[in-house]
Design an enzyme around this catalytic site. Sequence first.
Site, PDB file in Angstrom:
ATOM      1  N   TRP A  23      16.732   9.936 -15.114  1.00  0.00           N
ATOM      2  CA  TRP A  23      17.896   9.683 -14.259  1.00  0.00           C
ATOM      3  C   TRP A  23      18.286   8.208 -14.284  1.00  0.00           C
ATOM      4  O   TRP A  23      17.451   7.332 -14.544  1.00  0.00           O
ATOM      5  CB  TRP A  23      17.612  10.136 -12.823  1.00  0.00           C
ATOM      6  CG  TRP A  23      16.495   9.416 -12.104  1.00  0.00           C
ATOM      7  CD1 TRP A  23      15.185   9.808 -12.002  1.00  0.00           C
ATOM      8  CD2 TRP A  23      16.589   8.185 -11.364  1.00  0.00           C
ATOM      9  NE1 TRP A  23      14.450   8.895 -11.272  1.00  0.00           N
ATOM     10  CE2 TRP A  23      15.293   7.886 -10.860  1.00  0.00           C
ATOM     11  CE3 TRP A  23      17.633   7.298 -11.083  1.00  0.00           C
ATOM     12  CZ2 TRP A  23      15.023   6.757 -10.088  1.00  0.00           C
ATOM     13  CZ3 TRP A  23      17.352   6.166 -10.322  1.00  0.00           C
ATOM     14  CH2 TRP A  23      16.070   5.907  -9.836  1.00  0.00           C
ATOM     15  N   GLU A  27      11.472  -4.251  -5.053  1.00  0.00           N
ATOM     16  CA  GLU A  27      11.824  -3.714  -6.372  1.00  0.00           C
ATOM     17  C   GLU A  27      12.586  -4.741  -7.208  1.00  0.00           C
ATOM     18  O   GLU A  27      12.401  -4.830  -8.427  1.00  0.00           O
ATOM     19  CB  GLU A  27      12.661  -2.444  -6.226  1.00  0.00           C
ATOM     20  CG  GLU A  27      11.959  -1.273  -5.547  1.00  0.00           C
ATOM     21  CD  GLU A  27      10.952  -0.579  -6.444  1.00  0.00           C
ATOM     22  OE1 GLU A  27      10.804  -0.979  -7.617  1.00  0.00           O
ATOM     23  OE2 GLU A  27      10.301   0.375  -5.970  1.00  0.00           O
ATOM     24  N   GLU A  79      11.117   0.932 -13.910  1.00  0.00           N
ATOM     25  CA  GLU A  79      11.115   0.343 -12.571  1.00  0.00           C
ATOM     26  C   GLU A  79      12.436  -0.364 -12.256  1.00  0.00           C
ATOM     27  O   GLU A  79      12.874  -0.390 -11.106  1.00  0.00           O
ATOM     28  CB  GLU A  79       9.959  -0.656 -12.438  1.00  0.00           C
ATOM     29  CG  GLU A  79       8.580  -0.020 -12.382  1.00  0.00           C
ATOM     30  CD  GLU A  79       8.256   0.523 -11.004  1.00  0.00           C
ATOM     31  OE1 GLU A  79       8.836   0.046 -10.019  1.00  0.00           O
ATOM     32  OE2 GLU A  79       7.405   1.443 -10.916  1.00  0.00           O
ATOM     33  N   HIS A 127      15.122   1.247 -10.040  1.00  0.00           N
ATOM     34  CA  HIS A 127      14.922   1.410  -8.598  1.00  0.00           C
ATOM     35  C   HIS A 127      15.699   0.371  -7.798  1.00  0.00           C
ATOM     36  O   HIS A 127      16.428   0.693  -6.856  1.00  0.00           O
ATOM     37  CB  HIS A 127      13.435   1.314  -8.255  1.00  0.00           C
ATOM     38  CG  HIS A 127      12.597   2.313  -8.989  1.00  0.00           C
ATOM     39  ND1 HIS A 127      11.217   2.248  -9.039  1.00  0.00           N
ATOM     40  CD2 HIS A 127      12.939   3.409  -9.726  1.00  0.00           C
ATOM     41  CE1 HIS A 127      10.743   3.262  -9.746  1.00  0.00           C
ATOM     42  NE2 HIS A 127      11.775   3.972 -10.183  1.00  0.00           N
ATOM     43  N   GLU A 140       1.144   1.265  -6.823  1.00  0.00           N
ATOM     44  CA  GLU A 140       2.111   2.311  -7.179  1.00  0.00           C
ATOM     45  C   GLU A 140       2.037   3.471  -6.172  1.00  0.00           C
ATOM     46  O   GLU A 140       3.065   4.049  -5.805  1.00  0.00           O
ATOM     47  CB  GLU A 140       1.856   2.836  -8.593  1.00  0.00           C
ATOM     48  CG  GLU A 140       2.123   1.836  -9.699  1.00  0.00           C
ATOM     49  CD  GLU A 140       3.607   1.659 -10.017  1.00  0.00           C
ATOM     50  OE1 GLU A 140       4.460   2.140  -9.250  1.00  0.00           O
ATOM     51  OE2 GLU A 140       3.913   1.041 -11.051  1.00  0.00           O
ATOM     52  N   THR A 191       3.673   2.302  -2.942  1.00  0.00           N
ATOM     53  CA  THR A 191       5.126   2.307  -3.076  1.00  0.00           C
ATOM     54  C   THR A 191       5.672   3.732  -3.022  1.00  0.00           C
ATOM     55  O   THR A 191       6.741   3.978  -2.449  1.00  0.00           O
ATOM     56  CB  THR A 191       5.544   1.634  -4.402  1.00  0.00           C
ATOM     57  OG1 THR A 191       4.862   0.386  -4.531  1.00  0.00           O
ATOM     58  CG2 THR A 191       7.036   1.373  -4.442  1.00  0.00           C
ATOM     59  N   ASP A 205       9.032   8.549  -9.555  1.00  0.00           N
ATOM     60  CA  ASP A 205       8.666   7.588 -10.603  1.00  0.00           C
ATOM     61  C   ASP A 205       7.370   6.860 -10.236  1.00  0.00           C
ATOM     62  O   ASP A 205       6.477   6.677 -11.074  1.00  0.00           O
ATOM     63  CB  ASP A 205       9.773   6.543 -10.786  1.00  0.00           C
ATOM     64  CG  ASP A 205      10.967   7.060 -11.576  1.00  0.00           C
ATOM     65  OD1 ASP A 205      10.929   8.201 -12.043  1.00  0.00           O
ATOM     66  OD2 ASP A 205      11.934   6.295 -11.715  1.00  0.00           O
ATOM     67  N   GLU A 206       7.287   6.421  -8.988  1.00  0.00           N
ATOM     68  CA  GLU A 206       6.122   5.645  -8.551  1.00  0.00           C
ATOM     69  C   GLU A 206       4.847   6.477  -8.659  1.00  0.00           C
ATOM     70  O   GLU A 206       3.791   5.962  -9.048  1.00  0.00           O
ATOM     71  CB  GLU A 206       6.307   5.160  -7.110  1.00  0.00           C
ATOM     72  CG  GLU A 206       7.561   4.341  -6.850  1.00  0.00           C
ATOM     73  CD  GLU A 206       7.583   2.988  -7.538  1.00  0.00           C
ATOM     74  OE1 GLU A 206       6.678   2.692  -8.333  1.00  0.00           O
ATOM     75  OE2 GLU A 206       8.525   2.212  -7.284  1.00  0.00           O
ATOM     76  N   HIS A 245       3.796   6.643 -12.270  1.00  0.00           N
ATOM     77  CA  HIS A 245       3.190   5.371 -12.680  1.00  0.00           C
ATOM     78  C   HIS A 245       1.793   5.203 -12.081  1.00  0.00           C
ATOM     79  O   HIS A 245       0.893   4.668 -12.736  1.00  0.00           O
ATOM     80  CB  HIS A 245       4.099   4.208 -12.269  1.00  0.00           C
ATOM     81  CG  HIS A 245       5.439   4.248 -12.937  1.00  0.00           C
ATOM     82  ND1 HIS A 245       6.523   3.538 -12.480  1.00  0.00           N
ATOM     83  CD2 HIS A 245       5.880   4.925 -14.042  1.00  0.00           C
ATOM     84  CE1 HIS A 245       7.565   3.777 -13.267  1.00  0.00           C
ATOM     85  NE2 HIS A 245       7.199   4.607 -14.215  1.00  0.00           N
TER      86      HIS A 245
END
Length: 328
Positions: free
Chosen positions: A33, A76, A111, A114, A164, A167, A196-197, A200
């Site tokens: 995305w 971020e 990242e 974000h 991560e 977050t 995503d976090e 990761h």
Amino acid sequence: MSIKNIRLEVMQFLEKNVTGYMDQYLIPVEQIWQPSDFLPNSEGDNFLEEVKELREISKDLPYDFWVAMVGDMITEEALPTYENWLMEVEGVDNEERNGWSAWVRQWTGEENRHGDLLNKYLYLSGRVNMREIEMTTQHLINDGFDIGTGRDPYKNFVYTSFQELATYVSHNRVSQLAKNYGDKKLSKMCKMIAGDEMRHHHAYSHFVSEIFKVDPSEMMLAFQYMMKAKIVMPAHFLRESGQKISSAFELFSDSAQRIGVYTANDYVEIMQKLIDKWEIEKISGLTDEAEKARDYLMKLPARMARISERLVIPKESHIFKWVEPARL
């Protein structure tokens, strides 16, 4: 062989699998995305109506929510600091463009989306003072950070595994709160970032699991060192315009705790999750020093939980320059 050379040798050993890690934990650019997927379409005829709707829905969000979200966005946006730091870790060779440097660059690329998304949302919302936020972001990048890892890859991977996941917790809670207040689009944005976090987190914690297989005692000592020193947040040098370093972070943290976005209890739970994930209790072949480190780690969450229960969070919100009540 020195500890530094052993760590470098382990990083070179794991580097053979980096391409596989990228395939497993990162998503190709054309498939992942992008911020514009969730924002008003500036090319569309209904752009102004979409912005008006975004601004109208955002009116119901409370003060501490905006502070927490601004803090998340600033954290971020300080991504250049994190990339620079990781590029200096032993075993990461950006000059030779080795596998680990490719990981860092592609992780950074993911990242970067974000901060872009949150920044644009905050700008369009009209609820915050963007110039103050931009000055804080520039200060944070100027000031850098010191997370206590040095160039040690073992300590850095413990830090990133923890951070991560922290977050993820923060963005996921903001998502839940936005949904509760009726802002489904903002909720979706934060949910996607949180996803995503978590990916990761799984990557960095996987790196640590692999190191435990080949260098268990030194990895255990590095884990103990980081937990004993405590994990500092990447924005721990946060400050508002005209103020000194770190002057704003504790006040921001209070807002996040008050609204339940990230709490002292979350810190303890993340620590326990890492202990469980890495199966610290089952690791064998440890030196006497590493056995003592393991004992320390196994008892630490309970100790930290008792301390967290005694924390008192101020009931009144600090008024930040980023978020002026008159705008809400």
